[in-house]
Design a protein around this motif. Structure first.
Motif, short mmCIF file in Angstrom:
data_model
loop_
_atom_site.label_atom_id
_atom_site.label_comp_id
_atom_site.label_asym_id
_atom_site.label_seq_id
_atom_site.Cartn_x
_atom_site.Cartn_y
_atom_site.Cartn_z
N SER A 66 45.91 15.91 -7.17
CA SER A 66 44.82 16.00 -6.20
C SER A 66 45.31 16.10 -4.76
CB SER A 66 43.88 14.81 -6.34
OG SER A 66 44.58 13.61 -6.10
N SER A 69 45.70 21.14 -2.18
CA SER A 69 44.45 21.86 -2.05
C SER A 69 44.75 23.35 -2.04
CB SER A 69 43.78 21.45 -0.73
OG SER A 69 42.65 22.24 -0.50
N GLY A 79 33.66 13.04 0.16
CA GLY A 79 33.88 12.81 -1.26
C GLY A 79 32.81 11.90 -1.82
N CYS A 81 31.52 9.84 -5.00
CA CYS A 81 32.07 9.27 -6.23
C CYS A 81 31.17 9.60 -7.41
CB CYS A 81 32.20 7.76 -6.10
SG CYS A 81 32.84 6.99 -7.59
N GLN A 118 33.69 17.27 -1.91
CA GLN A 118 34.45 16.99 -3.11
C GLN A 118 33.72 15.97 -3.98
OE1 GLN A 118 38.24 15.61 -1.53
NE2 GLN A 118 39.07 17.67 -1.62
N THR A 120 34.59 12.98 -6.42
CA THR A 120 35.78 12.17 -6.64
C THR A 120 35.60 11.25 -7.85
OG1 THR A 120 35.06 10.33 -5.25
CG2 THR A 120 36.21 12.13 -4.14
N ARG A 121 36.71 10.71 -8.28
CA ARG A 121 36.67 9.66 -9.29
C ARG A 121 36.42 8.35 -8.55
NH1 ARG A 121 41.25 12.59 -11.61
NH2 ARG A 121 40.40 13.88 -13.28
N LEU A 123 36.12 5.28 -6.40
CA LEU A 123 36.70 4.96 -5.10
C LEU A 123 36.98 3.46 -4.96
CD1 LEU A 123 34.40 7.25 -2.90
CD2 LEU A 123 36.80 7.65 -3.49
#
Length: 157
Positions: A66, A69, A79, A81, A118, A120-121, A123
């Protein structure tokens, strides 16, 4: 290092320095990310040629980690989550609202270069779900209705 050619010369220098090393791809990609701010396809091709590896190998590493880019990121990286706690509490709706407000899809940057969206996973702020980060600032307990006001603050700066 604003000069376009200077950036490519710097990349060529980095490739020459690492060419003979085992595992050279990661440090060369990291250097390319620092030089260009991203690793677009033409840069990946130069790296593949320079290191004698396949383009698919370079692309595989560039897309797996990640930190890399493939396109320039905006001034503000937003971002949202989509980890379990946030998702259950409606983060997908927050993300959808963010995309519609900015007129871009996930992974894209606005035409003016200011905002990148984005997904995201986790946070690590599950107690504040759903959560969004803009650069280093965390916004928690979000609803889609919160997004316009948050963006207005950044648009004004």
């Amino acid at each position: 290092m604003s000069n376009h050619n200077e950036k490519y010369e710097k990349l060529a220098e980095v490739i020459r320095e690492h060419r003979e090393q085992k595992g050279a791809l990661m440090p060369v990609l990291q250097a390319a990310q620092n030089i260009f701010g991203c690793v677009p396809l033409d840069v990946q091709e130069i790296i593949a040629d320079g290191l004698g590896v396949t383009l698919s190998e370079v692309y595989g590493v560039a897309t797996f980690y990640s930190q890399f880019s493939l396109q320039p990121k905006g001034e503000y990286v937003c971002g949202v989550c989509l980890g379990t706690a946030c998702y259950v509490k409606g983060s997908q709706k927050v993300l959808d609202k963010l995309c519609s407000e900015l007129g871009v899809e996930v992974g894209q940057t606005t035409k003016d270069g200011r905002f990148t969206v984005q997904a995201t996973r986790c946070l690590g702020a599950c107690g504040l779900a759903p959560v969004m980060m803009i650069n280093d600032e965390v916004f928690g307990r979000l609803t889609p209705e919160d997004i316009p006001d948050i963006l207005a603050k950044y648009r004004a700066s």
